[in-house]
Design a protein around this motif. Structure first.
Motif, PDB file in Angstrom:
ATOM      1  N   ALA A   1       0.830  -1.205   0.000  1.00  0.00           N
ATOM      2  CA  ALA A   1       0.000   0.000   0.000  1.00  0.00           C
ATOM      3  C   ALA A   1       0.864   1.254   0.000  1.00  0.00           C
ATOM      4  CB  ALA A   1      -0.928  -0.007   1.205  1.00  0.00           C
ATOM      5  N   TYR A   2       1.919   1.231   0.783  1.00  0.00           N
ATOM      6  CA  TYR A   2       2.852   2.361   0.841  1.00  0.00           C
ATOM      7  C   TYR A   2       3.434   2.640  -0.542  1.00  0.00           C
ATOM      8  CZ  TYR A   2       6.976   5.074   2.308  1.00  0.00           C
ATOM      9  OH  TYR A   2       7.944   6.039   2.448  1.00  0.00           O
ATOM     10  N   ASN A   3       3.903   1.594  -1.211  1.00  0.00           N
ATOM     11  CA  ASN A   3       4.489   1.755  -2.540  1.00  0.00           C
ATOM     12  C   ASN A   3       3.459   2.209  -3.565  1.00  0.00           C
ATOM     13  OD1 ASN A   3       6.976   0.952  -1.559  1.00  0.00           O
ATOM     14  ND2 ASN A   3       6.739  -1.177  -2.190  1.00  0.00           N
ATOM     15  N   ASN A   4       2.244   1.702  -3.465  1.00  0.00           N
ATOM     16  CA  ASN A   4       1.187   2.083  -4.403  1.00  0.00           C
ATOM     17  C   ASN A   4       0.809   3.553  -4.242  1.00  0.00           C
ATOM     18  OD1 ASN A   4       1.086  -0.502  -5.475  1.00  0.00           O
ATOM     19  ND2 ASN A   4      -0.541  -1.167  -4.084  1.00  0.00           N
ATOM     20  N   ARG A   5       0.769   4.016  -3.019  1.00  0.00           N
ATOM     21  CA  ARG A   5       0.501   5.439  -2.784  1.00  0.00           C
ATOM     22  C   ARG A   5       1.614   6.298  -3.370  1.00  0.00           C
ATOM     23  NH1 ARG A   5      -1.792   6.576   3.301  1.00  0.00           N
ATOM     24  NH2 ARG A   5      -3.238   4.830   3.472  1.00  0.00           N
ATOM     25  N   GLN A   6       2.841   5.832  -3.211  1.00  0.00           N
ATOM     26  CA  GLN A   6       3.965   6.567  -3.776  1.00  0.00           C
ATOM     27  C   GLN A   6       3.843   6.661  -5.298  1.00  0.00           C
ATOM     28  OE1 GLN A   6       6.589   8.047  -2.032  1.00  0.00           O
ATOM     29  NE2 GLN A   6       5.437   7.580  -0.173  1.00  0.00           N
ATOM     30  N   LEU A   7       3.443   5.578  -5.921  1.00  0.00           N
ATOM     31  CA  LEU A   7       3.258   5.565  -7.374  1.00  0.00           C
ATOM     32  C   LEU A   7       2.161   6.534  -7.787  1.00  0.00           C
ATOM     33  CD1 LEU A   7       3.596   4.442 -10.255  1.00  0.00           C
ATOM     34  CD2 LEU A   7       2.063   2.552  -9.586  1.00  0.00           C
ATOM     35  N   LEU A   8       1.013   6.455  -7.128  1.00  0.00           N
ATOM     36  CA  LEU A   8      -0.102   7.348  -7.459  1.00  0.00           C
ATOM     37  C   LEU A   8       0.303   8.800  -7.275  1.00  0.00           C
ATOM     38  CD1 LEU A   8      -3.083   7.892  -8.136  1.00  0.00           C
ATOM     39  CD2 LEU A   8      -3.602   7.564  -5.698  1.00  0.00           C
ATOM     40  N   ARG A   9       0.906   9.098  -6.154  1.00  0.00           N
ATOM     41  CA  ARG A   9       1.277  10.473  -5.875  1.00  0.00           C
ATOM     42  C   ARG A   9       2.375  10.962  -6.830  1.00  0.00           C
ATOM     43  NH1 ARG A   9       0.900  10.021  -0.778  1.00  0.00           N
ATOM     44  NH2 ARG A   9       3.058   9.623  -0.189  1.00  0.00           N
ATOM     45  N   ARG A  10       3.268  10.077  -7.196  1.00  0.00           N
ATOM     46  CA  ARG A  10       4.365  10.469  -8.096  1.00  0.00           C
ATOM     47  C   ARG A  10       3.828  10.915  -9.449  1.00  0.00           C
ATOM     48  NH1 ARG A  10       7.180   6.438  -7.160  1.00  0.00           N
ATOM     49  NH2 ARG A  10       6.746   5.027  -8.894  1.00  0.00           N
ATOM     50  N   VAL A  11       2.947  10.126 -10.055  1.00  0.00           N
ATOM     51  CA  VAL A  11       2.460  10.489 -11.391  1.00  0.00           C
ATOM     52  C   VAL A  11       1.549  11.711 -11.327  1.00  0.00           C
ATOM     53  CG1 VAL A  11       2.721   8.138 -12.260  1.00  0.00           C
ATOM     54  CG2 VAL A  11       0.501   8.858 -11.355  1.00  0.00           C
ATOM     55  N   MET A  12       0.776  11.826 -10.259  1.00  0.00           N
ATOM     56  CA  MET A  12      -0.115  12.977 -10.156  1.00  0.00           C
ATOM     57  C   MET A  12       0.675  14.263  -9.916  1.00  0.00           C
ATOM     58  SD  MET A  12      -3.213  11.893 -10.709  1.00  0.00           S
ATOM     59  CE  MET A  12      -4.388  13.056  -9.993  1.00  0.00           C
ATOM     60  N   LYS A  13       1.673  14.212  -9.064  1.00  0.00           N
ATOM     61  CA  LYS A  13       2.475  15.408  -8.795  1.00  0.00           C
ATOM     62  C   LYS A  13       3.309  15.804 -10.010  1.00  0.00           C
ATOM     63  CE  LYS A  13       4.384  16.046  -4.760  1.00  0.00           C
ATOM     64  NZ  LYS A  13       5.169  15.828  -3.510  1.00  0.00           N
ATOM     65  N   GLN A  14       3.853  14.811 -10.710  1.00  0.00           N
ATOM     66  CA  GLN A  14       4.616  15.116 -11.917  1.00  0.00           C
ATOM     67  C   GLN A  14       3.736  15.772 -12.975  1.00  0.00           C
ATOM     68  OE1 GLN A  14       6.551  11.518 -13.212  1.00  0.00           O
ATOM     69  NE2 GLN A  14       8.020  11.524 -11.523  1.00  0.00           N
ATOM     70  N   ALA A  15       2.448  15.457 -12.947  1.00  0.00           N
ATOM     71  CA  ALA A  15       1.513  16.044 -13.906  1.00  0.00           C
ATOM     72  C   ALA A  15       1.022  17.418 -13.474  1.00  0.00           C
ATOM     73  CB  ALA A  15       0.315  15.108 -14.107  1.00  0.00           C
ATOM     74  N   GLY A  16       1.374  17.832 -12.253  1.00  0.00           N
ATOM     75  CA  GLY A  16       1.021  19.175 -11.814  1.00  0.00           C
ATOM     76  C   GLY A  16      -0.009  19.258 -10.708  1.00  0.00           C
ATOM     77  N   PHE A  17      -0.428  18.131 -10.165  1.00  0.00           N
ATOM     78  CA  PHE A  17      -1.414  18.144  -9.088  1.00  0.00           C
ATOM     79  C   PHE A  17      -0.746  18.337  -7.728  1.00  0.00           C
ATOM     80  CE2 PHE A  17      -3.969  16.004 -12.322  1.00  0.00           C
ATOM     81  CZ  PHE A  17      -5.223  16.575 -12.125  1.00  0.00           C
ATOM     82  N   ARG A  18      -1.545  18.771  -6.759  1.00  0.00           N
ATOM     83  CA  ARG A  18      -1.111  18.945  -5.386  1.00  0.00           C
ATOM     84  C   ARG A  18      -1.869  17.958  -4.498  1.00  0.00           C
ATOM     85  NH1 ARG A  18      -0.888  25.556  -4.820  1.00  0.00           N
ATOM     86  NH2 ARG A  18      -0.143  25.961  -6.941  1.00  0.00           N
ATOM     87  N   ILE A  19      -1.220  17.562  -3.405  1.00  0.00           N
ATOM     88  CA  ILE A  19      -1.852  16.622  -2.487  1.00  0.00           C
ATOM     89  C   ILE A  19      -2.410  17.382  -1.292  1.00  0.00           C
ATOM     90  CG2 ILE A  19      -0.302  14.778  -3.206  1.00  0.00           C
ATOM     91  CD1 ILE A  19       1.187  15.162  -0.557  1.00  0.00           C
ATOM     92  N   ILE A  20      -3.229  16.688  -0.498  1.00  0.00           N
ATOM     93  CA  ILE A  20      -3.712  17.234   0.762  1.00  0.00           C
ATOM     94  C   ILE A  20      -3.326  16.260   1.869  1.00  0.00           C
ATOM     95  CG2 ILE A  20      -5.583  18.485  -0.366  1.00  0.00           C
ATOM     96  CD1 ILE A  20      -7.531  16.387   0.716  1.00  0.00           C
ATOM     97  N   PRO A  21      -3.306  16.697   3.127  1.00  0.00           N
ATOM     98  CA  PRO A  21      -2.758  15.844   4.194  1.00  0.00           C
ATOM     99  C   PRO A  21      -3.608  14.642   4.585  1.00  0.00           C
ATOM    100  CG  PRO A  21      -2.720  18.192   4.807  1.00  0.00           C
ATOM    101  CD  PRO A  21      -3.562  18.064   3.593  1.00  0.00           C
ATOM    102  N   TYR A  22      -4.911  14.678   4.346  1.00  0.00           N
ATOM    103  CA  TYR A  22      -5.784  13.708   5.000  1.00  0.00           C
ATOM    104  C   TYR A  22      -6.418  12.666   4.085  1.00  0.00           C
ATOM    105  CZ  TYR A  22      -5.335  17.404   8.443  1.00  0.00           C
ATOM    106  OH  TYR A  22      -4.819  18.346   9.291  1.00  0.00           O
ATOM    107  N   GLU A  23      -6.266  12.799   2.783  1.00  0.00           N
ATOM    108  CA  GLU A  23      -6.924  11.869   1.851  1.00  0.00           C
ATOM    109  C   GLU A  23      -5.944  11.504   0.740  1.00  0.00           C
ATOM    110  OE1 GLU A  23     -10.344  13.996   0.459  1.00  0.00           O
ATOM    111  OE2 GLU A  23     -11.300  14.071   2.430  1.00  0.00           O
TER     112      GLU A  23
END
Length: 222
Positions: free
Chosen positions: A180-202
């Motif tokens: 799960a940790y690695n999958n979140r890293q993958l999801l966040r990596r592609v989204m951030k590289q595309a220009g998206f921002r994350i939030i702390p709780y979701e």
């Protein structure tokens, strides 16, 4: 009341409900939003709030049938899908929620007000959130079989395990697994590289801009 009148009222209700649904999709289209499927048909769409299978236990969309986004956010989502496909060709993004008119936001707020979920729904009286501008998207990743990758929690799990700002601690404490940790890293990596921002709780929620930028540059969806 006669059975004929019951049938008449039911027909009127169904007709109005259908009309409202069609009008809402049309409204978002006329606001200049784009249907993600028309830009990239490989992105899957499963609008959770169009069904009762969500944390509110009620369908709050009266017929939004497509994932709509402002073109600026849509371009970023398409870029994220391409990045994901480049890294994992068999995987695909799936959209659980995208643009959300304020009429829907008010309905959601009414359902959670006074409950322990109130902090997870933006108050429409305060201008709502980025979904209400078509500038936010809730996504996860499906594997080659169409099954969601494990992310440590389901979508719309409101607890510490869904937080993005302490994942190392969650991993070390055994509250989420390594996969799960690695999958979140993958999801966040592609989204951030595309220009998206994350939030702390979701872990599933991504913003295409800041709230201040949205209020300055993008119209809210009534």
């Amino acid at each position: 009341m006669s059975w004929q009148k019951h049938i008449f009222l039911l027909v009127v209700f169904l007709f109005c409900a259908r009309g409202s649904a069609e009008e809402l999709d049309t409204y978002l289209h006329n606001k200049g939003l784009v249907d993600i499927a028309t830009l990239d048909s490989t992105i899957r769409v499963q609008l959770v709030y169009a069904t009762a299978d969500n944390f509110m236990k009620e369908a709050v969309y009266t017929g939004i049938t497509r994932a709509w986004l402002h073109p600026d956010a849509a371009k970023k989502l398409i870029a994220a899908q391409r990045l994901l496909k480049k890294e994992q060709p068999g995987f695909t993004l799936v959209v659980y929620d995208a643009a959300r008119p304020m009429s829907v936001q008010r309905k959601m707020w009414a359902l959670v007000r006074g409950t322990d979920k109130v902090n997870y729904v933006s108050n429409p009286a305060n201008g709502g959130g980025l979904h209400n501008y078509g500038m936010a998207v809730d996504v996860t990743i499906l594997d080659e079989t169409g099954k969601p990758l494990p992310m440590g929690t389901p979508f719309d799990f409101f607890g510490e395990e869904a937080h993005t700002n302490n994942e190392d601690a969650l991993l070390n404490a055994g509250k989420i697994g390594r996969a799960a940790y690695n999958n979140r890293q993958l999801l966040r990596r592609v989204m951030k590289q595309a220009g998206f921002r994350i939030i702390p709780y979701e872990w599933w929620h991504f913003n295409a801009c800041s709230r201040a930028e949205a209020r300055q540059s993008y119209p809210v969806l009534d």
